[in-house]
Design an enzyme around this catalytic site. Sequence first.
Site, PDB file in Angstrom:
ATOM      1  N   ASP A 258      12.842   9.964   0.558  1.00 34.97           N
ATOM      2  CA  ASP A 258      12.394  10.090   1.943  1.00 34.97           C
ATOM      3  C   ASP A 258      11.087  10.879   2.005  1.00 34.97           C
ATOM      4  O   ASP A 258      10.780  11.648   1.092  1.00 34.97           O
ATOM      5  CB  ASP A 258      13.441  10.847   2.771  1.00 34.97           C
ATOM      6  CG  ASP A 258      14.744  10.079   2.879  1.00 34.97           C
ATOM      7  OD1 ASP A 258      14.731   8.847   2.695  1.00 34.97           O
ATOM      8  OD2 ASP A 258      15.779  10.725   3.151  1.00 34.97           O
TER       9      ASP A 258
HETATM   10  N1  URA Z   1      19.274  10.722  -0.117  1.00 31.06           N
HETATM   11  C1  URA Z   1      18.575  10.985   0.997  1.00 31.06           C
HETATM   12  O1  URA Z   1      19.151  11.205   2.053  1.00 31.06           O
HETATM   13  N2  URA Z   1      17.237  11.044   0.913  1.00 31.06           N
HETATM   14  C2  URA Z   1      16.558  10.864  -0.237  1.00 31.06           C
HETATM   15  O2  URA Z   1      15.330  10.947  -0.248  1.00 31.06           O
HETATM   16  C3  URA Z   1      17.302  10.589  -1.397  1.00 31.06           C
HETATM   17  C4  URA Z   1      18.668  10.525  -1.312  1.00 31.06           C
END
Ligand code: URA
Length: 245
Positions: free
Chosen positions: A110
């Site tokens: 993310d």
């Molecule tokens: N899980 C999430 O919520 N975000 C990420 O970036 C990776 C795993």
Amino acid sequence: MTEERDRMERLDKILANTGRWSRKEARELIRAGRVTVDGAVARAHDGKYDTAARFQVDGQPISGDPMVYIMLHKPAGLVSATEDPRQPTVLTLLPEHLRRVGLFPAGRLDKDTEGLLLLTNDGPLAHRLLSPRRHVDKTYFVRVDGALDGADAAAFAAGMTLGDGLVCMPAGLELLERPDEAVVTLREGKYHQIKRMLAARGKPVVYLKRLTMGSLSLDPGLARGAWRYLTPEELAELRSGGADG
Ligand code: URA
């Protein structure tokens, strides 16, 4: 013979395909006599060579394989994409010549997540690392708003089904000294997965960082935003990891 001719490529292109040098830089290396092919100094940048030959730059072996593998310490604030109309991508952290070799992030993080991101143009390897069938574990350091406990770990281990219908494979949640911190282990990577799992436990994520992907660990010497090529050992281990099942 035909097969060999198919593998013939200009020397400057072979070097540039590694992603380490631009064509211009490669030509300078060749001109300076720093490149050998099968042990002999090569001086003509437009000479064609079999990509399976033994290439060295300053005595260091270089693969004629045009695949590139980069470990990036992703900082928060960049999107894990090759292009985005509105937001800066992780590729902006790389030098210009590396933005032209078809790299993409193997397993997105993310925008606000930090940590280990593998950038490669090796589609089959990326697919193998990401396929849940291959059992390649990814681990994440997580901090939440709340206190984690054994019930959270048990829920993760049992495999959670979220209110929005997301069915999660069994996952690991290792409690750490601070009650708001843990290491989470996943074998899949659904959209916002850890955030959604922990939100479902009433303990929203406030910080998330990927630590490992299979045999690959984030190099502690890499500052946020810094990158390096995988070592031949890291690459060999990644390639051999992940059993079907
Ligand atoms: N899980 C999430 O919520 N975000 C990420 O970036 C990776 C795993």
